[in-house]
Design a protein around this motif. Sequence first.
Motif, PDB file in Angstrom:
ATOM      1  N   GLU A 251      34.788  28.306  34.094  1.00  0.00           N
ATOM      2  CA  GLU A 251      36.176  27.897  34.308  1.00  0.00           C
ATOM      3  C   GLU A 251      37.142  28.927  33.725  1.00  0.00           C
ATOM      4  O   GLU A 251      38.219  29.175  34.285  1.00  0.00           O
ATOM      5  CB  GLU A 251      36.422  26.521  33.678  1.00  0.00           C
ATOM      6  CG  GLU A 251      35.691  25.371  34.360  1.00  0.00           C
ATOM      7  CD  GLU A 251      36.267  25.044  35.731  1.00  0.00           C
ATOM      8  OE1 GLU A 251      37.295  25.626  36.114  1.00  0.00           O
ATOM      9  OE2 GLU A 251      35.668  24.196  36.432  1.00  0.00           O
ATOM     10  N   THR A 252      36.767  29.545  32.599  1.00  0.00           N
ATOM     11  CA  THR A 252      37.601  30.601  32.023  1.00  0.00           C
ATOM     12  C   THR A 252      37.663  31.802  32.949  1.00  0.00           C
ATOM     13  O   THR A 252      38.720  32.440  33.108  1.00  0.00           O
ATOM     14  CB  THR A 252      37.042  31.020  30.648  1.00  0.00           C
ATOM     15  OG1 THR A 252      37.007  29.890  29.780  1.00  0.00           O
ATOM     16  CG2 THR A 252      37.909  32.100  30.015  1.00  0.00           C
ATOM     17  N   GLU A 253      36.524  32.123  33.571  1.00  0.00           N
ATOM     18  CA  GLU A 253      36.505  33.222  34.543  1.00  0.00           C
ATOM     19  C   GLU A 253      37.400  32.890  35.739  1.00  0.00           C
ATOM     20  O   GLU A 253      38.132  33.766  36.244  1.00  0.00           O
ATOM     21  CB  GLU A 253      35.064  33.468  35.000  1.00  0.00           C
ATOM     22  CG  GLU A 253      34.898  34.512  36.098  1.00  0.00           C
ATOM     23  CD  GLU A 253      35.218  35.923  35.636  1.00  0.00           C
ATOM     24  OE1 GLU A 253      35.230  36.823  36.498  1.00  0.00           O
ATOM     25  OE2 GLU A 253      35.466  36.140  34.441  1.00  0.00           O
ATOM     26  N   LYS A 254      37.368  31.641  36.169  1.00  0.00           N
ATOM     27  CA  LYS A 254      38.272  31.220  37.247  1.00  0.00           C
ATOM     28  C   LYS A 254      39.726  31.399  36.825  1.00  0.00           C
ATOM     29  O   LYS A 254      40.549  31.924  37.592  1.00  0.00           O
ATOM     30  CB  LYS A 254      38.022  29.748  37.601  1.00  0.00           C
ATOM     31  CG  LYS A 254      36.785  29.479  38.421  1.00  0.00           C
ATOM     32  CD  LYS A 254      36.601  27.988  38.657  1.00  0.00           C
ATOM     33  CE  LYS A 254      37.771  27.375  39.391  1.00  0.00           C
ATOM     34  NZ  LYS A 254      37.584  25.921  39.618  1.00  0.00           N
ATOM     35  N   ALA A 255      40.047  30.950  35.610  1.00  0.00           N
ATOM     36  CA  ALA A 255      41.422  31.071  35.122  1.00  0.00           C
ATOM     37  C   ALA A 255      41.845  32.533  35.016  1.00  0.00           C
ATOM     38  O   ALA A 255      42.996  32.883  35.313  1.00  0.00           O
ATOM     39  CB  ALA A 255      41.558  30.384  33.768  1.00  0.00           C
ATOM     40  N   ARG A 256      40.899  33.394  34.606  1.00  0.00           N
ATOM     41  CA  ARG A 256      41.219  34.813  34.505  1.00  0.00           C
ATOM     42  C   ARG A 256      41.546  35.409  35.876  1.00  0.00           C
ATOM     43  O   ARG A 256      42.528  36.166  36.030  1.00  0.00           O
ATOM     44  CB  ARG A 256      40.040  35.562  33.876  1.00  0.00           C
ATOM     45  CG  ARG A 256      40.311  37.035  33.584  1.00  0.00           C
ATOM     46  CD  ARG A 256      39.061  37.718  33.066  1.00  0.00           C
ATOM     47  NE  ARG A 256      38.047  37.833  34.102  1.00  0.00           N
ATOM     48  CZ  ARG A 256      38.031  38.814  35.025  1.00  0.00           C
ATOM     49  NH1 ARG A 256      38.978  39.737  35.039  1.00  0.00           N
ATOM     50  NH2 ARG A 256      37.071  38.854  35.926  1.00  0.00           N
ATOM     51  N   LEU A 257      40.727  35.041  36.872  1.00  0.00           N
ATOM     52  CA  LEU A 257      40.983  35.550  38.216  1.00  0.00           C
ATOM     53  C   LEU A 257      42.314  35.030  38.764  1.00  0.00           C
ATOM     54  O   LEU A 257      43.076  35.778  39.386  1.00  0.00           O
ATOM     55  CB  LEU A 257      39.839  35.135  39.144  1.00  0.00           C
ATOM     56  CG  LEU A 257      38.489  35.819  38.896  1.00  0.00           C
ATOM     57  CD1 LEU A 257      37.406  35.179  39.748  1.00  0.00           C
ATOM     58  CD2 LEU A 257      38.585  37.304  39.186  1.00  0.00           C
ATOM     59  N   VAL A 258      42.593  33.743  38.523  1.00  0.00           N
ATOM     60  CA  VAL A 258      43.858  33.183  38.994  1.00  0.00           C
ATOM     61  C   VAL A 258      45.018  33.853  38.267  1.00  0.00           C
ATOM     62  O   VAL A 258      46.066  34.147  38.869  1.00  0.00           O
ATOM     63  CB  VAL A 258      43.886  31.651  38.775  1.00  0.00           C
ATOM     64  CG1 VAL A 258      45.271  31.085  39.096  1.00  0.00           C
ATOM     65  CG2 VAL A 258      42.847  30.984  39.656  1.00  0.00           C
ATOM     66  N   GLY A 259      44.840  34.119  36.960  1.00  0.00           N
ATOM     67  CA  GLY A 259      45.896  34.802  36.206  1.00  0.00           C
ATOM     68  C   GLY A 259      46.191  36.184  36.759  1.00  0.00           C
ATOM     69  O   GLY A 259      47.351  36.612  36.830  1.00  0.00           O
ATOM     70  N   ILE A 260      45.111  36.895  37.149  1.00  0.00           N
ATOM     71  CA  ILE A 260      45.304  38.238  37.702  1.00  0.00           C
ATOM     72  C   ILE A 260      46.092  38.180  39.006  1.00  0.00           C
ATOM     73  O   ILE A 260      47.054  38.928  39.203  1.00  0.00           O
ATOM     74  CB  ILE A 260      43.941  38.924  37.914  1.00  0.00           C
ATOM     75  CG1 ILE A 260      43.293  39.254  36.566  1.00  0.00           C
ATOM     76  CG2 ILE A 260      44.091  40.200  38.747  1.00  0.00           C
ATOM     77  CD1 ILE A 260      41.873  39.780  36.678  1.00  0.00           C
ATOM     78  N   ILE A 261      45.697  37.295  39.909  1.00  0.00           N
ATOM     79  CA  ILE A 261      46.385  37.234  41.197  1.00  0.00           C
ATOM     80  C   ILE A 261      47.815  36.747  41.030  1.00  0.00           C
ATOM     81  O   ILE A 261      48.731  37.221  41.704  1.00  0.00           O
ATOM     82  CB  ILE A 261      45.598  36.363  42.193  1.00  0.00           C
ATOM     83  CG1 ILE A 261      46.111  36.583  43.620  1.00  0.00           C
ATOM     84  CG2 ILE A 261      45.660  34.899  41.825  1.00  0.00           C
ATOM     85  CD1 ILE A 261      45.889  37.947  44.173  1.00  0.00           C
ATOM     86  N   TRP A 262      48.027  35.803  40.097  1.00  0.00           N
ATOM     87  CA  TRP A 262      49.399  35.355  39.845  1.00  0.00           C
ATOM     88  C   TRP A 262      50.227  36.509  39.287  1.00  0.00           C
ATOM     89  O   TRP A 262      51.400  36.694  39.667  1.00  0.00           O
ATOM     90  CB  TRP A 262      49.405  34.184  38.853  1.00  0.00           C
ATOM     91  CG  TRP A 262      49.362  32.851  39.511  1.00  0.00           C
ATOM     92  CD1 TRP A 262      48.273  32.216  39.992  1.00  0.00           C
ATOM     93  CD2 TRP A 262      50.471  31.981  39.765  1.00  0.00           C
ATOM     94  NE1 TRP A 262      48.618  30.993  40.532  1.00  0.00           N
ATOM     95  CE2 TRP A 262      49.963  30.826  40.401  1.00  0.00           C
ATOM     96  CE3 TRP A 262      51.836  32.063  39.505  1.00  0.00           C
ATOM     97  CZ2 TRP A 262      50.760  29.774  40.792  1.00  0.00           C
ATOM     98  CZ3 TRP A 262      52.632  30.998  39.887  1.00  0.00           C
ATOM     99  CH2 TRP A 262      52.109  29.868  40.530  1.00  0.00           C
ATOM    100  N   GLY A 263      49.639  37.285  38.371  1.00  0.00           N
ATOM    101  CA  GLY A 263      50.369  38.426  37.813  1.00  0.00           C
ATOM    102  C   GLY A 263      50.770  39.414  38.899  1.00  0.00           C
ATOM    103  O   GLY A 263      51.903  39.924  38.917  1.00  0.00           O
ATOM    104  N   VAL A 264      49.817  39.674  39.812  1.00  0.00           N
ATOM    105  CA  VAL A 264      50.113  40.586  40.918  1.00  0.00           C
ATOM    106  C   VAL A 264      51.217  40.016  41.810  1.00  0.00           C
ATOM    107  O   VAL A 264      52.157  40.735  42.197  1.00  0.00           O
ATOM    108  CB  VAL A 264      48.841  40.860  41.731  1.00  0.00           C
ATOM    109  CG1 VAL A 264      49.168  41.585  43.032  1.00  0.00           C
ATOM    110  CG2 VAL A 264      47.843  41.657  40.915  1.00  0.00           C
TER     111      VAL A 264
END
Length: 611
Positions: A251-264
């Motif tokens: 779930e942390t890996e999911k959050a990290r990926l979502v954070g990256i795309i949101w940042g972009v």
Amino acid sequence: MADPTPTTSTGSTRPKKSTVASLMRLRPYVRPVRGRLVGSALTALLSTTTGLMIPLVVARVVDGPVAERDTGALWPWVLLLLALGVLEAFFYWARRMLTHRSLPRVEETMRNALYEHLQTRPVSFHDKWQSGQLLSRASRDLGQLRQFLSFVVIFLFVNAATFVVGSVLLFTVNPVLALIVTAVAVPVMFLSHLFEKRYAVVTRRAQDQAGDVATVMEESVLGIRVLKAFGRNRAMDHKYAALTRELRRTETEKARLVGIIWGVLVAVPELMVAAALAVGVLQVADGATTTGELVAFFAIVMYLRWPIESFGWLLAATTDAAAAADRYFEVMDAGGEIPERERPIDPVRVTGALAFENVRFRFPDGPSDAPELLRGVDLAVRPGETIALVGPTGCGKSTLTALVPRLYDVTGGRIALDGVDLRDLPVERLRRIVSVAFEEPVLFSMSVRENVLLGFPEGTDEDVERALRVAQAEFVHDLPWGLDTRIGEEGLDLSGGQRQRLALARAVVSRPAVLVLDDPLSALDVHTEAQVERALRAVLATTTALVVAHRPSTVQLADRVAVLDAGRIAAVGTHDQLLQRSAAYRHLMAADTPRLRAGREHHRTPAQEAV
């Protein structure tokens, strides 16, 4: 789990479908409410379009009454803005009403379809699937699909339409600035594609791990007595903690990926807006555009920020829903339903003659080179006869009895009832003819009456009382509400012997033509067992019975005894005959001979006593 194909902790082994292909499988469930969903999407689009009109009105106000300082001309524009705001709010309300009156029906239909599907699968299907994995599909995955259908799918459409309409308005207001701003779509689409591929793998792994966690939780709750008795609470705690730790990492890996795309999705548009603002200010200074147009342009840009920024979350939610759909349909696609013949035979009168003819059996999901468990069983049970089935542990006695109600199907030979292949009988009809009591009794969270009448719903209280007397289960009258007492989950508030007696009452309540008993008295004390056996003799006198026997006292209930050894019937005869001619039977009975003699004395008839 016996078979890793359906699902594992690391994800499905099946070929990965595209997100669109996975979600398109929801069409049969969505079709009944598609009108409401289309209406919901249209009202959401109208709401967005109405909101996009507001910046254009603001531009007229700035370049008109504000620039000319004409307050008298301002009021019509104010009223128009108010009307647009009210209209936007109305369309938003209409969308919510259309969505939330239709989507619960879709979830209900899918949930009921899944439950019905699970009920119609044979035992071999449930042997493959962990119960926690099935429960997670019925709860977590359906919840994600409901969220997707009620919100995500609509706003994917609306946000895409908003971006298109907004981009057209931007080009109408200022083509140069619009070109700068809309250029954001190219890097966003590319990065989103990369994100979706990686996120799909991680989200599927998280959903499978959640199913594993649910399985351990369920097993720990149902087996709490065993865990406490063996002092394995801490060990199970560690196992559960390890699974939840892996789930947390995923779930942390999911959050990290979502954070990256949101940042972009936040950073890239902001850079484009900054560049457009600089060019716009220069245009106003040069007189290439008006202040009102610049204000309207950036008001539209601000309106488009949410559709752009939310794209990452919507994409993640869509990928979650696609994985949930894959998991849901993995279960729904699983075959193994007990086949029905094209023209099943339904005899009017059943005498109960049961014949096993060269019966062979291998578990469907076992290795292809594994030996057969049953290797040619031949046995004839006459109408009204009771056969005791004995044999060493693991020889296939319980499996053979499970073939009679077709919990499994034979893989070779046939089983006939009154000369009719069981596969030619409608399954529902067969299971009204054949009644079963298992060694491990399963009771449900319902009243005593409902548990006893589970397979005989038309039965009366008189039938229940008769069955309770046969099973020596009249202890139920001492429960707080008698027959209406609700039994706890799996009957865990009753003793093992009490549960077995209720299960036996359930088996005999319908006066079945064929009765299959898989060592149903193993949890009873000697005295209660003797009482049950005396009452059971009257039942066995009027039905055909196949009884798995591990105790000599149970053998005494039978007219004949069949010895199962190495997957075949090694010998058939009365107890005395087999003691004389079957070494295998003598070996099975040797340890219990004293008890068997005691049982004979206990069961002597009055005539014998007189002699």
